[in-house]
Write an enzyme that holds these catalytic residues in place. Structure first.
Site, PDB file in Angstrom:
ATOM      1  N   GLU A 151       0.830  -1.210   0.000  1.00 44.43           N
ATOM      2  CA  GLU A 151       0.000   0.000   0.000  1.00 44.43           C
ATOM      3  C   GLU A 151       0.864   1.260   0.000  1.00 44.43           C
ATOM      4  O   GLU A 151       1.641   1.472   0.925  1.00 44.43           O
ATOM      5  CB  GLU A 151      -0.905   0.025   1.225  1.00 44.43           C
ATOM      6  CG  GLU A 151      -1.782   1.271   1.295  1.00 44.43           C
ATOM      7  CD  GLU A 151      -2.553   1.394   2.598  1.00 44.43           C
ATOM      8  OE1 GLU A 151      -3.556   2.128   2.625  1.00 44.43           O
ATOM      9  OE2 GLU A 151      -2.140   0.765   3.608  1.00 44.43           O
ATOM     10  N   GLN A 170      -9.581   1.147  -0.176  1.00 45.30           N
ATOM     11  CA  GLN A 170      -9.948   1.788   1.091  1.00 45.30           C
ATOM     12  C   GLN A 170     -10.302   3.249   0.850  1.00 45.30           C
ATOM     13  O   GLN A 170      -9.851   3.863  -0.117  1.00 45.30           O
ATOM     14  CB  GLN A 170      -8.801   1.681   2.107  1.00 45.30           C
ATOM     15  CG  GLN A 170      -8.570   0.269   2.601  1.00 45.30           C
ATOM     16  CD  GLN A 170      -7.385   0.155   3.538  1.00 45.30           C
ATOM     17  OE1 GLN A 170      -6.359   0.803   3.350  1.00 45.30           O
ATOM     18  NE2 GLN A 170      -7.510  -0.687   4.551  1.00 45.30           N
ATOM     19  N   GLU A 203     -11.785   3.066   6.233  1.00 40.94           N
ATOM     20  CA  GLU A 203     -10.672   3.291   7.151  1.00 40.94           C
ATOM     21  C   GLU A 203     -10.584   4.787   7.467  1.00 40.94           C
ATOM     22  O   GLU A 203      -9.659   5.482   7.056  1.00 40.94           O
ATOM     23  CB  GLU A 203      -9.358   2.777   6.538  1.00 40.94           C
ATOM     24  CG  GLU A 203      -8.223   2.699   7.549  1.00 40.94           C
ATOM     25  CD  GLU A 203      -6.900   2.294   6.929  1.00 40.94           C
ATOM     26  OE1 GLU A 203      -6.138   1.584   7.596  1.00 40.94           O
ATOM     27  OE2 GLU A 203      -6.626   2.691   5.784  1.00 40.94           O
ATOM     28  N   ASP A 258      -5.654   2.860  -1.599  1.00 40.36           N
ATOM     29  CA  ASP A 258      -6.336   3.714  -0.630  1.00 40.36           C
ATOM     30  C   ASP A 258      -6.520   5.090  -1.261  1.00 40.36           C
ATOM     31  O   ASP A 258      -5.547   5.818  -1.495  1.00 40.36           O
ATOM     32  CB  ASP A 258      -5.511   3.798   0.657  1.00 40.36           C
ATOM     33  CG  ASP A 258      -6.266   4.470   1.786  1.00 40.36           C
ATOM     34  OD1 ASP A 258      -6.880   5.522   1.543  1.00 40.36           O
ATOM     35  OD2 ASP A 258      -6.228   3.949   2.919  1.00 40.36           O
TER      36      ASP A 258
END
Length: 270
Positions: free
Chosen positions: A146, A207, A243, A181
């Protein structure tokens, strides 16, 4: 169908951790993720998942000494044996929890590192990812990396989407994917739909959070309905991890999710 997973490290923190599973299920989530499971036994976590008909979507490998500021072991020279032990521990939990994917946090590079130091971190990172991907492939699991923005996590080894794709190409493992993300991507690069399109073939998980303050996704500068629509049109059928840090009590801020099935128990299938 959009499938939203509650990140229990950030959501429902008004409850003790093990009680967050019930709170998530009661709010309509059918999947959960969190940073780390290792403070609890796999049996204890499995019982919570089963009791509330929840899918375990994601968790991270052990990160090193989190309290001392470490943020992953993967790129740290001299810590290879510890990293390998962390892979074995993550596999033990992933099998017990029927979790299909785990994230290996890259780790931090020393402030002001010279080219030779960075090269050692890169060599270690690639070698450790090859090892972890091979071990996880043996049990049918996916390994994720990530990119994380340097504002939230200064000196983190991996911060860019193109950098992540280059890492995937160098490792060459079919079960190594990108944890995309949108919050981190917006802070580092912006241009979210084009970045999403470029990364789509390599994505293993998504995310979300509002930008810039990491609150609910309907607050801030990102228009998530457009991004969800683009994900759906591309054929994304995976989970979207929520998140973010609620501005107040978690459930009070979930109105944004009603369009995606929250609060009625229909956010996805377990």
């Amino acid at each position: 169908m959009t499938r939203l997973a509650a990140n229990l490290s950030m959501l429902f923190t008004e409850h003790d951790f093990l009680d967050r599973f019930a709170a998530a299920a009661d709010s309509g989530f059918r999947g959960v993720e969190y940073l780390f499971p290792y403070a609890y036994s796999p049996e204890e976590l499995r019982a919570r998942l089963d009791a509330h008909q929840l899918s375990q979507v994601l968790f991270n490998l052990p990160p090193g000494d989190w309290e001392a500021g470490e943020r992953g072991l993967t790129c740290l020279p001299g810590r290879e044996e510890e990293f390998r032990a962390s892979v074995a521990e993550a596999i033990r939990y992933a099998q017990a929890l029927d979790c299909p994917r785990v994230h290996a946090m890259a780790g931090l590079v020393p402030q002001g590192a010279d080219d030779a130091t960075r090269a050692r971190h890169t060599e270690t990172y690639l070698s450790n990812l090859r090892y972890a991907a091979a071990e996880l492939a043996k049990v049918g699991k996916t390994l994720l990396i990530e990119p994380i923005n340097p504002r939230d996590m200064p000196n983190f080894y991996l911060s860019g989407q193109a950098q992540a794709r280059e890492i995937l190409a160098q490792v060459g493992a079919d079960n190594l994917k990108v944890q995309f993300d949108l919050y981190h991507c917006q802070i580092v690069e912006g241009d979210l739909i084009r970045n999403l399109e470029a990364q789509f073939a390599h994505m293993g998980h998504v995310q979300i959070a509002g930008v810039p303050d990491r609150h609910e996704p309907d607050v801030g500068e990102v228009h998530y309905p457009a991004l969800f629509a683009r994900l759906e049109s591309l054929g994304y059928d995976g989970w979207i991890g929520c998140e973010y840090r609620p501005r107040g009590e978690t459930r009070a801020g979930l109105g944004w999710g009603q369009a995606f099935g929250l609060n009625d128990g229909q956010s996805g299938t377990a």
